[in-house]
Design an enzyme around this catalytic site. Structure first.
Site, PDB file in Angstrom:
ATOM      1  N   GLY A  76      -0.518   5.187   2.915  1.00 34.86           N
ATOM      2  CA  GLY A  76       0.798   4.584   3.096  1.00 34.86           C
ATOM      3  C   GLY A  76       1.883   5.544   3.546  1.00 34.86           C
ATOM      4  O   GLY A  76       3.068   5.223   3.429  1.00 34.86           O
ATOM      5  N   GLU A 104      -5.403   8.997   0.741  1.00 33.85           N
ATOM      6  CA  GLU A 104      -6.251   8.288   1.714  1.00 33.85           C
ATOM      7  C   GLU A 104      -5.398   7.620   2.787  1.00 33.85           C
ATOM      8  O   GLU A 104      -5.318   6.397   2.841  1.00 33.85           O
ATOM      9  CB  GLU A 104      -7.183   7.293   1.011  1.00 33.85           C
ATOM     10  N   GLY A 117      -4.229   6.263   6.463  1.00 31.26           N
ATOM     11  CA  GLY A 117      -4.843   5.683   7.648  1.00 31.26           C
ATOM     12  C   GLY A 117      -3.892   5.814   8.825  1.00 31.26           C
ATOM     13  O   GLY A 117      -4.032   6.663   9.699  1.00 31.26           O
ATOM     14  N   ARG A 118      -2.845   4.987   8.795  1.00 30.71           N
ATOM     15  CA  ARG A 118      -1.901   4.893   9.910  1.00 30.71           C
ATOM     16  C   ARG A 118      -1.328   6.250  10.321  1.00 30.71           C
ATOM     17  O   ARG A 118      -1.289   6.573  11.511  1.00 30.71           O
ATOM     18  CB  ARG A 118      -0.758   3.949   9.521  1.00 30.71           C
ATOM     19  N   CYS A 175      -0.423 -17.813  25.969  1.00 26.17           N
ATOM     20  CA  CYS A 175       0.443 -18.986  25.984  1.00 26.17           C
ATOM     21  C   CYS A 175       1.004 -19.235  24.588  1.00 26.17           C
ATOM     22  O   CYS A 175       0.753 -20.283  23.992  1.00 26.17           O
ATOM     23  CB  CYS A 175      -0.343 -20.192  26.466  1.00 26.17           C
ATOM     24  N   TYR A 211      -4.338   0.346  13.526  1.00 25.20           N
ATOM     25  CA  TYR A 211      -4.030  -1.084  13.354  1.00 25.20           C
ATOM     26  C   TYR A 211      -3.603  -1.698  14.686  1.00 25.20           C
ATOM     27  O   TYR A 211      -2.594  -2.379  14.768  1.00 25.20           O
ATOM     28  CB  TYR A 211      -2.948  -1.283  12.296  1.00 25.20           C
TER      29      TYR A 211
HETATM   30  C1  LIG Z   1      -4.980   0.285   3.883  1.00 25.41           C
HETATM   31  C2  LIG Z   1      -5.247   1.204   2.776  1.00 25.41           C
HETATM   32  C3  LIG Z   1      -5.006   2.568   2.920  1.00 25.41           C
HETATM   33  C4  LIG Z   1      -4.368   3.170   4.152  1.00 25.41           C
HETATM   34  O1  LIG Z   1      -3.055   2.766   4.279  1.00 25.41           O
HETATM   35  P1  LIG Z   1      -2.138   3.368   5.475  1.00 25.41           P
HETATM   36  O2  LIG Z   1      -0.850   2.652   5.339  1.00 25.41           O
HETATM   37  O3  LIG Z   1      -2.850   3.069   6.733  1.00 25.41           O
HETATM   38  O4  LIG Z   1      -2.032   4.837   5.228  1.00 25.41           O
HETATM   39  C5  LIG Z   1      -5.338   3.390   1.869  1.00 25.41           C
HETATM   40  N1  LIG Z   1      -5.888   2.895   0.726  1.00 25.41           N
HETATM   41  C6  LIG Z   1      -6.120   1.579   0.558  1.00 25.41           C
HETATM   42  C7  LIG Z   1      -6.713   1.106  -0.708  1.00 25.41           C
HETATM   43  C8  LIG Z   1      -5.791   0.693   1.566  1.00 25.41           C
HETATM   44  O5  LIG Z   1      -6.016  -0.610   1.392  1.00 25.41           O
END
Ligand SMILES: *Cc1c(COP(=O)(O)O)cnc(C)c1O
Length: 398
Positions: free
Chosen positions: A234, A270, A272-273, A349, A378
């Protein structure tokens, strides 16, 4: 905003190759290595595969991250197929028996338990499918933060009613079960909490400190070791400023403070983004320019069925315009606009197929190339590719 080698590649692409996704693997590797270097050694980084599970992305990250967080049996099988030795944490709500069995057979390093029923199911399945091994779990808990810590978050998974993780009293019931004779070889190693996304570094640190404190209090009360704390992902990504980056050094310093004097504690994040958003571009071209009720629209080849991010998040996707690399082949003039503001839409559309609304552009002509930045997370993988049956984009790893 667009690095020269990406710009050159977009200009070189044949029109038939558009729309195209371009991924900068070297840039991703450098970014992930910088993230790793900004964090204390005792903080592990797992990449949340759901942000972008493309094999080329996973292999580029391998080495900078110490593992991968997967949220389904599909992601589990995929990551193991791409990186057979990968260390994996398996989380996510609603794990099926088939998925749990697959995780047990694969010997994943951690399973993040999302509910008491899931824990019961896991204990029963572990006795049957992994009888000779310890099965290490973290309990995913909606750790009470108190106050207004998550106020600035883009999305929250904790602090409000949600299907994610365990309420604290449920988590304590799980700890009770895990300490008893019925747990078999399922062992609780610690706590997992992914409570929000879109948090800045100071907020991340404050949230992590509360999670660690809560974990320690509960561990003391139950007289067990909960030495591992996964504080989730996050980390904020600012789509209004493609040059801005999450302050990893500040996060690293804050986590180092939390770890200081606690030799028994290990932390994991952890993201992601914030790892992969910046390494991807979606390049396309202007097909048509029109005015409607006084407003200017540019219709682009492709749409949010390829790049759903702006529709999903309700933002304007940042972009740059590159002049058409080809001479205009027709006897009629090339349509162009010098309108002060243009709304960029795709070919679908539906009025929701919007990349960016009323953005200032100096000049825009049919055939110009438009390159959307921050399309590495994403983006393609959350898009409804087959809606309207337009061709898929081409993919380029540069
Ligand atoms: C989606 C998710 C992440 C990654 O979140 P980001 O906002 O992409 O960093 C990490 N842990 C869990 C459990 C998630 O569901």
């Amino acid at each position: 905003m667009i690095p020269p080698h990406i710009r050159a590649r977009v200009t070189d692409l044949d029109p038939e190759a558009l729309p195209a996704y371009l991924y900068d693997r070297a840039g991703l590797r450098a970014h992930a290595a910088a993230v790793r270097a900004a964090l204390p050694e005792r903080v592990e980084v797992h990449y949340a595969a759901k942000a972008n599970p493309a094999p080329e992305i996973l292999t580029a990250l391998d080495g900078s991250v110490s593992g991968f967080e997967v949220s389904s049996g599909g992601e589990l099988a995929h990551v193991l197929a791409v990186l057979p030795g990968a260390r994996i944490a398996f989380g996510g709500p609603g794990k099926t028996e088939t998925e749990l069995i697959a995780a047990l057979r694969a010997g994943v390093r951690r399973i993040h338990v999302e509910s008491r029923a899931e824990l019961h199911r896991l204990i029963a399945l572990a006795a049957r499918h992994a009888p000779d091994r310890d099965v290490d779990v973290l309990l995913r808990v909606d750790v009470p933060l108190g106050g207004e810590l998550l106020r600035g978050a883009a999305l929250t998974m904790g602090g409000d009613p949600s299907p994610f993780g365990l309420d604290p009293d449920e988590a304590e019931q799980c700890l009770h079960l895990l300490r008893g004779p019925d747990a078999g070889r399922v062992r609780v190693r610690g706590i997992h909490a992914h409570l929000a996304s879109g948090l800045d570094a100071d907020t991340q640190v404050a949230v992590a400190a509360r999670i660690v404190d809560w974990t320690r209090t509960v561990a003391d009360r139950h007289r067990i070791a909960l030495s591992e704390v996964n504080v989730g992902g996050g980390m904020a990504v600012d789509y209004t400023d493609p040059t801005a980056r999450f302050d990893w050094s500040r996060l690293g310093a804050g986590l180092a403070d939390i770890l200081a004097g606690r030799a028994d504690l290990s932390l994991r994040i952890e993201p992601g983004r914030a790892l992969t958003a910046y390494c991807g571009w979606y390049a396309t071209e202007v097909l048509d320019l029109k005015r409607s009720h006084g407003a200017a629209f540019a219709v682009l080849r492709g749409g949010t069925h390829h790049l759903r991010t702006p529709a999903a998040k309700g933002h304007d996707q940042p972009f740059a315009v590159l002049p058409s690399p080809h001479p205009w082949p027709h006897p009629w003039p090339r349509p162009q606009t010098t309108a002060a503001e243009v709304t960029l839409v795709g070919q679908l559309c539906t009025p929701k197929d919007v990349f960016a609304r009323r953005r200032p552009v100096a000049r825009l002509a049919v055939g110009d190339r438009v390159v959307f930045a921050m399309a590495g997370a994403y983006a393609w993988n959350i898009s409804h590719h087959d809606f309207l049956m337009h061709p898929h984009p081409t993919f380029h790893h540069v």
